[in-house]
Design a protein around this motif. Structure first.
Motif, short mmCIF file in Angstrom:
data_model
loop_
_atom_site.label_atom_id
_atom_site.label_comp_id
_atom_site.label_asym_id
_atom_site.label_seq_id
_atom_site.Cartn_x
_atom_site.Cartn_y
_atom_site.Cartn_z
N SER A 1 0.83 -1.21 0.00
CA SER A 1 0.00 0.00 0.00
C SER A 1 0.86 1.26 0.00
CB SER A 1 -0.94 0.00 1.21
OG SER A 1 -0.20 -0.11 2.43
N GLY A 2 2.03 1.21 0.67
CA GLY A 2 2.91 2.37 0.69
C GLY A 2 3.46 2.70 -0.68
N ALA A 3 3.80 1.67 -1.47
CA ALA A 3 4.30 1.90 -2.83
C ALA A 3 3.24 2.58 -3.68
CB ALA A 3 4.74 0.58 -3.46
N VAL A 4 1.98 2.14 -3.55
CA VAL A 4 0.90 2.74 -4.33
C VAL A 4 0.64 4.17 -3.88
CG1 VAL A 4 -1.55 2.55 -4.93
CG2 VAL A 4 -0.14 0.48 -4.78
N GLU A 5 0.69 4.42 -2.56
CA GLU A 5 0.48 5.77 -2.05
C GLU A 5 1.54 6.74 -2.57
OE1 GLU A 5 0.53 5.34 2.15
OE2 GLU A 5 -1.39 4.27 2.24
N ARG A 6 2.75 6.24 -2.78
CA ARG A 6 3.84 7.10 -3.28
C ARG A 6 3.79 7.26 -4.80
NH1 ARG A 6 6.48 3.96 0.63
NH2 ARG A 6 7.26 2.53 -0.99
N GLY A 7 2.75 6.76 -5.43
CA GLY A 7 2.63 6.88 -6.88
C GLY A 7 3.23 5.73 -7.65
N GLY A 8 3.65 4.67 -6.94
CA GLY A 8 4.22 3.50 -7.60
C GLY A 8 3.16 2.46 -7.93
N ASP B 1 7.08 -1.02 -6.33
CA ASP B 1 8.11 0.01 -6.54
C ASP B 1 7.58 1.02 -7.54
OD1 ASP B 1 10.78 1.23 -6.58
OD2 ASP B 1 11.47 -0.71 -5.86
N THR B 2 8.47 1.87 -8.05
CA THR B 2 8.07 2.79 -9.11
C THR B 2 7.74 1.99 -10.37
OG1 THR B 2 10.32 3.04 -9.96
CG2 THR B 2 9.63 4.54 -8.19
N LEU B 3 7.03 2.64 -11.28
CA LEU B 3 6.63 1.96 -12.51
C LEU B 3 7.84 1.46 -13.29
CD1 LEU B 3 4.54 1.13 -14.64
CD2 LEU B 3 4.64 3.48 -15.54
N ASP B 4 8.85 2.32 -13.45
CA ASP B 4 10.03 1.93 -14.22
C ASP B 4 10.75 0.75 -13.58
OD1 ASP B 4 9.54 3.85 -16.11
OD2 ASP B 4 10.98 5.30 -15.31
#
Length: 587
Positions: A309-316, A392-395
């Motif tokens: 959930s933290g990764a998604v909250e950060r835009g990942g 993680d991030t998308l990339d």
């Protein structure tokens, strides 16, 4: 007659053969010589009844160059060799002439024993005598001839463009050539004939091709060389599908004519760059196996497991992949996969193994109600499968899961070796940000036309602009890159400005192109498949060095000729330049 062409039809005829001694065998009174040339091997028998020939034959060794005068005879019953096209016959020698002896070889020619590549490249003229390398040279010749014949029949004409040209920014460093007649000025060896082939369209050529030598001063890898060969192709008054159609027809026919490999899917799939990156984690996906990457961010975006959930909250994102029958992997094997994910930028790797109704996992106990079941359903996981997730991030998620996808396919033996999975990747982004400077740069090259409906985004949101660009990929490698080109001077000038080029630089490097576009330039597009990569894939070679007659090593050196090397001071003086010793490294 050539050695490999002797057949039963010549029995009773007197012939003369010339070639290399492949092997010599003394069988108690008879000397057997396997004589080889480019066409193949034939057995020569030397009898003591021919004393002069026998005396000379007793002195020859492997790789001596000899001439044989003799008579074609049928081999005795039971001694035929079905592995050789000449295996029904042998040549009874009446005369043996040594045309040139041979020093002891640095490595054997008559077997495919492993040899250090440095030694092979130093003695490349010997290496090319070995059967595998000789086959690769013939295959390359056949590929080039097939391409020339095919495109000529399609109305293309072959045009040679200059090797000495002007420096242009095309994504790699130029090889510069100083001009003696114009002190202080330099030519550049072409990274590609890009500008010349576009100018050929302005000239009304309509359908151009060239088997082009290209040069790029870049770091070497298995599929790169400082000088390489590409098929350069350009067409006027075309849309994207016209170019792709010619390319697909050409390489489908080439594969089916010159290779034992099968074309995996016809017609070739068309995959957008976005789909390729999201589904396969690569813009050059290997489609011989599936193993799709699946987005599960919506399932775990509110999970009590904060890693997700933290990764998604950060835009990942949270994305995963299913390894069929991977639940049997040991913890050590899973740790190896985790290290691979980390090597590709991921902070870690979450995993779950389903085996006999039980789940071993690094994360399942931390999920909220129903989340695990929805994950298994989305990933289509069943008993015996292993699920791997990256948050993680998308990339980073794309890159790390793409690497895991390739690794899993090898470990699970999912990759068929007898197919060519050709495909097109289309709709690349026009711009990307340079990782070091943060400035906009081009993803393909600056002569690519943007998608028409994205032209208004050039000023407001250039990173969303799609290019009318396309790649040919096969078996996880990029084999060609092309695009519909810019043919309008106003659009081309605007693209250069967005790249940060000054008016002076635009005029110096591209003024001739912008002027040409104002003199009736037709819409046009093209593509440039890499010949070395295509041949190496058809030949099942891991490196393009194996299908190039005289390649450089991984340090861009020619070990046989000793290039690059220093030159005489008077040569430098003629060119009005001087060499500066490189600065010493840290002590």
């Amino acid at each position: 007659m050539m050695c490999g062409e002797v057949r039963a039809e010549q029995i009773g005829q007197s012939i003369i053969l010339q070639g290399w001694v492949h092997t010599v065998r003394d069988h108690g009174g008879l000397i057997f010589v396997d004589l080889r040339d480019r066409a193949g091997i034939v057995q020569v028998v030397v009898n003591p009844a021919q004393p002069a020939a026998f005396e000379i034959a007793s002195t020859v060794r492997d790789e001596f160059v000899v001439e044989i005068h003799g008579r074609v005879e049928r081999r005795p019953p039971g001694s035929e060799n079905p592995r050789l096209p000449t295996g029904e016959v042998e040549v009874h020698a009446s005369e043996v002439i040594v045309l040139n002896p041979c020093l002891p070889l640095p490595f054997p020619v008559d077997e495919e024993a492993p040899v250090d590549e440095r030694v092979r490249l130093q003695y490349r003229y010997i290496d090319l005598r070995r059967p595998r390398m000789a086959r690769n040279l013939v295959l390359r010749h056949k590929v080039l001839k097939f391409i020339r014949d095919f495109l000529s029949d399609q109305g293309f004409i072959e045009i040679e463009t200059p090797i000495l040209a002007n420096p242009t920014p095309e994504g790699a460093r130029d090889y510069l050539v100083p001009s003696r007649l114009h002190p202080g000025n330099f030519y550049a060896l072409p990274q590609s004939p890009q500008q010349f082939k576009q100018l050929s369209m302005v000239a009304g050529v309509d359908r151009y091709f060239q088997i082009a030598r290209c040069f790029r001063d870049e770091d070497q890898r298995a599929n790169r060389q400082p000088e390489f060969t590409q098929l350069d192709l350009e067409m006027s008054f075309v849309e994207q599908e016209d170019v792709l159609g010619v390319c697909e027809s050409l390489f489908t026919a080439l594969t089916e004519s010159l290779s034992t490999k099968k074309v995996f899917r016809k017609p070739w799939p068309r995959i957008t760059w976005q789909e390729a990156m999201d589904r396969y984690g690569s813009d050059k996906p290997d489609l011989r196996y599936e193993l799709p990457i699946v987005d599960v961010s919506d399932i775990v975006g509110q999970s009590p497991f904060h890693v997700f959930s933290g990764a998604v909250e950060r835009g990942g994102v949270v994305r995963g992949i299913r390894a069929p029958d991977g639940a049997a992997f040991t913890r050590r094997q899973i740790d190896e996969l985790t290290e691979l994910a980390r090597a590709n930028g991921a902070r870690g790797l979450a995993w779950a193994a389903h085996m006999a109704g039980e789940v071993r996992s690094s994360f399942v106990r931390n999920l909220g109600p129903g989340e695990a079941e929805r994950l298994w359903s989305r990933l289509e996981a069943s008993d015996g499968d292993l699920v791997l997730l990256v948050a993680d991030t998308l990339d980073v998620a794309r890159t790390s899961l793409g690497a895991l996808r390739r690794e899993l396919a090898q470990r699970l033996e999912l990759i068929p070796s007898d197919v060519m999975a050709w495909a097109f990747v289309v709709e690349f982004p026009w711009f990307e940000k340079d990782s070091s400077s943060g400035r906009l740069t081009f993803m393909h090259h600056p002569f690519t036309m943007p998608v028409d409906e994205d032209l208004p985004l050039l000023d407001s949101d250039p990173l969303r602009v799609r290019a009318r660009a396309y790649d040919v990929v096969a078996n996880g490698e990029e084999l060609a890159s092309g695009s519909i080109r810019v043919h309008r001077a106003d659009i081309q000038a605007r693209l250069f400005e967005l790249l940060g080029y000054s008016p002076e630089r635009i005029e110096a490097n591209f003024g001739h192109m912008l002027r040409a576009f104002q003199y009736g330039a037709p819409p046009h597009g093209g593509i440039a498949p890499g010949i070395d990569r295509v041949v190496s894939m058809l030949a099942d070679e891991d490196s393009i060095r194996e299908v190039i007659a005289f390649p450089k090593n991984q340090s861009a050196q020619d070990l046989m000729m000793g290039a690059p090397t220093s030159v005489q001071l008077d040569q430098l003086a003629d060119l009005h330049i001087r060499a500066v010793d490189p600065a010493p490294g840290p002590s």
